[in-house]
Design a protein around this motif. Structure first.
Motif, short mmCIF file in Angstrom:
data_model
loop_
_atom_site.label_atom_id
_atom_site.label_comp_id
_atom_site.label_asym_id
_atom_site.label_seq_id
_atom_site.Cartn_x
_atom_site.Cartn_y
_atom_site.Cartn_z
N VAL A 1 0.84 -1.21 0.00
CA VAL A 1 0.00 0.00 0.00
C VAL A 1 0.87 1.25 0.00
O VAL A 1 1.51 1.58 1.00
CB VAL A 1 -0.95 0.02 1.22
CG1 VAL A 1 -1.82 1.28 1.21
CG2 VAL A 1 -1.84 -1.22 1.25
N GLU A 2 0.94 1.88 -1.15
CA GLU A 2 1.61 3.18 -1.28
C GLU A 2 0.69 4.07 -2.06
O GLU A 2 -0.19 3.60 -2.76
CB GLU A 2 2.94 3.02 -2.03
CG GLU A 2 4.12 2.83 -1.10
CD GLU A 2 5.41 2.61 -1.84
OE1 GLU A 2 5.52 3.15 -2.97
OE2 GLU A 2 6.27 1.90 -1.31
N GLU A 3 0.96 5.35 -1.98
CA GLU A 3 0.02 6.32 -2.55
C GLU A 3 -0.47 5.97 -3.97
O GLU A 3 -1.67 5.86 -4.20
CB GLU A 3 0.71 7.68 -2.59
CG GLU A 3 -0.19 8.81 -2.14
CD GLU A 3 0.61 10.07 -1.94
OE1 GLU A 3 0.44 10.98 -2.76
OE2 GLU A 3 1.43 10.11 -1.00
N ARG A 4 0.47 5.73 -4.89
CA ARG A 4 0.05 5.49 -6.27
C ARG A 4 0.09 4.01 -6.65
O ARG A 4 -0.05 3.66 -7.81
CB ARG A 4 0.93 6.31 -7.23
CG ARG A 4 0.52 7.78 -7.27
CD ARG A 4 1.40 8.59 -8.20
NE ARG A 4 2.81 8.51 -7.83
CZ ARG A 4 3.36 9.24 -6.85
NH1 ARG A 4 2.64 10.09 -6.17
NH2 ARG A 4 4.63 9.11 -6.58
N SER A 5 0.33 3.18 -5.68
CA SER A 5 0.43 1.75 -5.98
C SER A 5 -0.17 0.93 -4.84
O SER A 5 0.48 0.70 -3.84
CB SER A 5 1.91 1.39 -6.20
OG SER A 5 2.05 0.00 -6.19
#
Ligand code: SAH
Length: 268
Positions: free
Chosen positions: A237-241
């Motif tokens: 879970v990362e901002e763009r991914s």
């Protein structure tokens, strides 16, 4: 330190702590005033960790940062000394409910291996008698329980082969937890050692073993049998991914439970 009672407040001398670096690598250590923890990026003085709030950031001599938190039972299980392979935390959680483990429940566990499942059952309040054929594993399990659950834990491990029988009085146990290769060889002893209504739990790596167990159960007084497996997929879970992680533990073991009845099976 006891896992029965959560510790609160600042981290103290003598207590276990988990340090997590920027790459999410985890290290367990016992805080000892005056000692240092050597990392490949400098030295961390235990004195800089003692007295800080849980969840604080601490830094080594070269400025490398760690987050300091108290370990959870799952953290301990994957990091503690082991002889035999431990049951994974994802399965342990499910086993506690499948086998209905709770305060004062009397469990016979065989074999105990490194004591991971023992620790979880003890922490849920159960009284555990362990049978383990290997003296070295029995020692590791006792040491892990003493260290992580507490010396006072209601836990006894006997160096015994459970295939040869169960010594305790007839109907003494509420639960039997089996993590060994041929649990069907325990059914005849389990029928005596468990009280009627008691639960037998078996953890098995292959479905061939499950079939054999289930076939032999159908010729015993065990009924209401259920077999399942758990697939746990973690996510990145990362901002763009935001997506599932690429790797997962695809297989650990099958969970089988059944209950002891007073009926003689028609198949027998
Ligand atoms: N559930 C444990 C791991 C158990 S590994 C944990 O979570 O840590 C399986 C263990 O069963 C091994 O330690 C092995 O020595 C023991 N074992 C195998 N056959 C046995 C038998 N017949 N009686 C008692 N212990 C047995």
């Amino acid at each position: 330190m006891s896992l029965f009672e959560p510790r609160r407040g600042p981290l103290t001398d003598g207590e276990r702590v988990m340090l997590v670096d920027a790459k999410q690598r985890r290290y367990l250590l016992t805080l000892v005033a005056g000692q240092v923890f050597h990392t490949h990026a400098g030295i961390l003085a235990h004195d800089d960790v003692i007295g800080v709030a849980e969840g604080s950031e601490v830094a080594t001599s070269t400025g490398r940062r760690f987050l300091a938190v108290r370990p959870t039972l799952a953290d301990v299980v994957v990091k503690m000394p082991r002889g035999a392979q431990v049951i994974y935390p994802k399965d342990i959680g499910a086993i506690l409910l499948a086998a209905d483990i709770g305060p004062h429940v009397r469990v016979l566990e065989a074999g105990v291996g490194s004591g991971a499942l023992s620790m979880a059952m003890l922490r849920s309040g159960a009284t555990v008698v362990g049978y383990e054929t290997r003296a070295d594993f029995a020692r590791i399990a006792r040491a892990n329980v003493a260290e992580w659950v507490g010396e006072e834990a209601p836990y006894r491990v006997h160096e015994r082969d459970v295939y040869e029988g169960i010594d305790e009085d007839e109907g003494y146990f509420d639960r039997l937890a089996l993590d060994l290769p041929e649990p069907w060889r325990v059914l005849v002893h389990a029928e005596r050692a468990l009280r009627p209504g008691g639960i037998l739990f078996a953890y098995l790596p292959t479905i061939n073993q499950v079939s054999r167990l289930r076939a032999e159960m159908s010729r015993s007084r065990f009924e209401l049998a259920e077999t399942s497996e758990l697939l746990r997929r973690t996510w990145h879970v990362e901002e763009r991914s935001v997506r599932p992680d690429h790797r997962m533990v695809a297989h650990t073991g099958f969970l089988t439970t059944a209950r002891l009845t007073t009926r003689i099976s028609p198949a027998r």
